[in-house]
Every structure is written in C-alpha cells, then in structure tokens.
Write an enzyme that holds these catalytic residues in place. Sequence first.
Site, PDB file in Angstrom:
ATOM      1  N   TYR A  56     -26.976   8.275  32.792  1.00 24.80           N
ATOM      2  CA  TYR A  56     -26.998   6.803  32.718  1.00 24.80           C
ATOM      3  C   TYR A  56     -27.376   6.319  31.322  1.00 24.80           C
ATOM      4  CZ  TYR A  56     -28.703   2.045  33.523  1.00 24.80           C
ATOM      5  OH  TYR A  56     -28.938   0.693  33.430  1.00 24.80           O
ATOM      6  N   GLN A 162     -25.968  -9.035  42.390  1.00 26.60           N
ATOM      7  CA  GLN A 162     -25.350  -8.350  41.245  1.00 26.60           C
ATOM      8  C   GLN A 162     -24.211  -7.493  41.774  1.00 26.60           C
ATOM      9  OE1 GLN A 162     -26.958  -4.667  39.400  1.00 26.60           O
ATOM     10  NE2 GLN A 162     -27.484  -6.018  37.684  1.00 26.60           N
ATOM     11  N   LYS A 164     -21.519  -4.761  41.248  1.00 23.18           N
ATOM     12  CA  LYS A 164     -21.219  -3.662  40.343  1.00 23.18           C
ATOM     13  C   LYS A 164     -19.707  -3.586  40.107  1.00 23.18           C
ATOM     14  CE  LYS A 164     -25.324  -1.926  39.606  1.00 23.18           C
ATOM     15  NZ  LYS A 164     -25.972  -2.144  38.305  1.00 23.18           N
ATOM     16  N   ASP A 193     -21.982  -6.743  36.889  1.00 21.52           N
ATOM     17  CA  ASP A 193     -22.618  -5.748  36.020  1.00 21.52           C
ATOM     18  C   ASP A 193     -21.735  -4.515  35.931  1.00 21.52           C
ATOM     19  OD1 ASP A 193     -25.851  -3.998  36.025  1.00 21.52           O
ATOM     20  OD2 ASP A 193     -24.235  -4.139  34.558  1.00 21.52           O
ATOM     21  N   GLU A 218     -22.898  -8.986  33.016  1.00 24.01           N
ATOM     22  CA  GLU A 218     -23.958  -8.087  32.548  1.00 24.01           C
ATOM     23  C   GLU A 218     -23.380  -6.821  31.940  1.00 24.01           C
ATOM     24  OE1 GLU A 218     -27.302  -7.716  35.125  1.00 24.01           O
ATOM     25  OE2 GLU A 218     -27.906  -5.777  34.304  1.00 24.01           O
ATOM     26  N   ASP A 241     -28.208  -5.423  29.129  1.00 25.64           N
ATOM     27  CA  ASP A 241     -29.153  -4.528  29.821  1.00 25.64           C
ATOM     28  C   ASP A 241     -29.296  -3.231  29.025  1.00 25.64           C
ATOM     29  OD1 ASP A 241     -29.355  -3.309  33.296  1.00 25.64           O
ATOM     30  OD2 ASP A 241     -30.293  -2.576  31.485  1.00 25.64           O
ATOM     31  N   LYS A 265     -35.473  -3.175  31.557  1.00 26.67           N
ATOM     32  CA  LYS A 265     -36.071  -2.050  32.284  1.00 26.67           C
ATOM     33  C   LYS A 265     -37.376  -1.665  31.592  1.00 26.67           C
ATOM     34  CE  LYS A 265     -31.975  -0.382  34.567  1.00 26.67           C
ATOM     35  NZ  LYS A 265     -31.036  -1.473  34.189  1.00 26.67           N
ATOM     36  N   TRP A 320     -36.126  -6.433  40.409  1.00 27.43           N
ATOM     37  CA  TRP A 320     -35.415  -5.417  41.195  1.00 27.43           C
ATOM     38  C   TRP A 320     -36.278  -4.170  41.272  1.00 27.43           C
ATOM     39  CZ3 TRP A 320     -33.810  -0.390  40.959  1.00 27.43           C
ATOM     40  CH2 TRP A 320     -32.841   0.005  41.892  1.00 27.43           C
TER      41      TRP A 320
HETATM   42  C1  0XW Z   1     -29.476  -2.742  39.322  1.00 24.87           C
HETATM   43  N1  0XW Z   1     -30.319  -1.863  38.555  1.00 24.87           N
HETATM   44  C2  0XW Z   1     -31.625  -2.389  38.231  1.00 24.87           C
HETATM   45  C3  0XW Z   1     -30.468  -0.661  39.397  1.00 24.87           C
HETATM   46  C4  0XW Z   1     -30.048   0.487  38.592  1.00 24.87           C
HETATM   47  O1  0XW Z   1     -31.217   0.975  37.972  1.00 24.87           O
HETATM   48  C5  0XW Z   1     -29.133  -0.078  37.568  1.00 24.87           C
HETATM   49  C6  0XW Z   1     -29.723  -1.391  37.273  1.00 24.87           C
HETATM   50  C7  0XW Z   1     -28.793  -2.352  36.580  1.00 24.87           C
HETATM   51  O2  0XW Z   1     -28.953  -3.534  36.638  1.00 24.87           O
HETATM   52  O3  0XW Z   1     -27.937  -1.874  35.861  1.00 24.87           O
HETATM   53 MG    MG Z   2     -27.770  -3.831  34.684  1.00 26.24          MG
END
Ligand code: 0XW
Ligand code: MG
Length: 368
Positions: A56, A162, A164, A193, A218, A241, A265, A320
């Site tokens: 990742y 969110q 994906k 995202d 994102e 991010d 993060k 999150w």
């Molecule tokens: C949604 N998240 C916080 C969970 C995974 O760690 C990936 C991350 C994101 O926003 O990319």
């Molecule tokens: Mg993200």
Amino acid sequence: MRISEIHVYQKQLPIIGGPYTMSRITLHSIDSTIVKLVSDTGLVGWGEVAPLGPVYQPQHALGARAAIYEMAPALIGQSALAPLLLRRQMDALLTGHNYAKAAIDIALMDMIGKHHGLRVCDLLGGAETERLPAYYATGIGEPDEIARMSVDKVDEGYRRIQIKAGGRDVAIDIAVVHKVWESVGNRAQLVVDTNRGMTASQAMRLSLACRDIPFSFEQPCNTIDEIAAIRGQIPHPIIIDESTESLDDLLRIISMGICDGFGLKMTRLGGLNAMATVRDICAARSIPHTCEDNWGGDIVAAAVLHIGATVEPRLLEAVWTSGIYIEENYDPVNGIKVDGGHFQLPTGPGLGIVPQESQFGDALASFN
Ligand code: 0XW
Ligand code: MG
C-alpha cells in the site's frame, strides 16, 4: 518518570467480512505491531502500528518491528514525560520510519496521560466533542452492490461514504458513482477514493463523466504532480491522502494549492504529536481533513479518536477506524465501536482503553 522497559508484540488481525479491496491491493489479514512501554514508576503505555501490508505504501510490519528494535535499547532510561525530546532522540537513532516511531509516541502519550490523570485528547489541547462522526469506506465493487451498501450505511447513521475506485475499467467506476448518487443523493457526503489507482486521463474521464455529482475526489492519481496536472481541469474538490507521508509533503502540497482537504493517517505522519502539528497547520489555512489510520485494533483506534476530538468541528471531515473488520476488541469493556455512524470518545486516562494482554501472546522482543 523514565522508560524502564519496552516490549514488542505481534497480533494478526484477520479481516472479517473481507477481503478489504482497494485499487492496488486486496487484504485478507493485517499484521499489527503492539508496543508496551513500562515506566520506572510502574505505569504502562500502549502503542500500535498496523500497515496495510507491504504494498500500500512504503511501510510494512516487519519494517515497523525492525525500526523499533533499532531504537529501543537507547530509549531505555529516557524521560517518559517529554514526547518532543523522545521524538528527537528517535530521529537521532533512526532516520525516517515515522510509522514505527508513531507506535512509541502513542504509547508514551498513553503513559503520560495516566501519570497526570488526563486523557490523551486533553494532552493534545482538549476535546471539542465526545461523539465523533465516522465515515464508511465501501471497497471496490459492482454498481448495485456498492449502492445498496451505501444506502444501508446511511440508514445506520453514516453521513460520509467513501466509494473505492481505480484499478479497473473506468466505465465501471463511473457506473458505481452514478448508482450510489441515485440511491443516496444528498443524504451523505460522497468521496471517491482511488488510492493512487488512476492515471491523470482516467481520473479526468471519471470526474467529467460525473460532473453533476457532488463528490470529493480522494488521491485520484499516484503523484502530486499528476494531481496538479488535472487540478484545474476537473470540477471536483480534491482530497490528498497517500501523498502526505510527512509534514514537509503537506506543506509542499498546501503551497502548490492543489487540494481542498486531506486524508490524514496518524502513524504515517509519525504519531499523535506529529498529527497535532498537522492539525494546527490545516487550521491556519481552514483545510478540512479526516483523522484515521491504516489499520489496527483498539489502541490505534483510540489514538485516532483522541486526536480527532481536538480538531475544530468545522474542519473534521470524519474519523475512520478498522474496528468493524476486526473480530474482537483488545479491551472487552471500553473497546472502540462505531454506533449509528459515530464513535464515543473513551473516558479513562491516557487512551482510555485497557488491552487484555493475553490477546497479544508472548512478546517478540523485550528491552530493559
Ligand atoms: C479508508 N481508509 C482509511 C482505510 C484504508 O486504510 C485505506 C484508507 C483510505 O482512505 O485510503
Ligand atoms: Mg484514502
């Protein structure tokens, strides 16, 4: 008070209801590293870091443990009441590896809170709220599946979804976004995202094909230069991010004026104290952001909630944690749980959670 012992544990976290899917990776289980600090006064502080596997981002579980092993011997005997000085000592022992240093930073803040009888959020400036908004990340899926999932989560109380995307035919991602918008509408804030998963042309194609749908985009592309190239050509606000791997990255991104928000993060930035600095820089420019982390159990989750509670409400996008994908809480009594799309901030001193140590097995390494 001084650090007298450091113990390192490994905890495998199988993903329930998994796999967890993103544009570049599919995850079935996560390897978490847990740090236990013990002070010469007998206090214990817990820290954790759980990278999203070795692909990742440039972080991985074995790297976290190796970095902690590199630093731990020299941290024994250091003050347990000076997080800034300890950070500088860690930087003098090992360059980089913010994510590993974060686990020690979190444990130190847990311990300092217990020493003073304060919560970590108090140490970080004070809590604006006891109840924090969560967001739900859908994973990669088909239009009807993701739309149905999104409606269910909005019905549960989530107000930020969110979606994906990336790593496949863009036409499918476009169909997913349209279907979710048709199903959810303005009941929730939508984020798409791609986790660095699209080229600039793919990201532009998705944005322009969904120009009438209000979502934040994102990490649409891998690098900030690719994002800068599309910034003025798409109608959607941009959240960055993965590209914020350091405070310097964040300052550069802000100076380039290429984003409207961040996905932050905590362990990637270096821990709670580093995140508090980022929080204040974002506030100076009124830049909204999330408070989150890769993965992890109650220790990381509690840390994320404590820093999230100190963010100005107008700038907190949402929080999150990975708790909904983990079988059991480390703390069966005060473990972190999402309820009605919100988290309740722990009330006890430090992080406010008391892990059941038996869940971690024997320490992989101990230093004293
Ligand atoms: C949604 N998240 C916080 C969970 C995974 O760690 C990936 C991350 C994101 O926003 O990319
Ligand atoms: Mg993200």
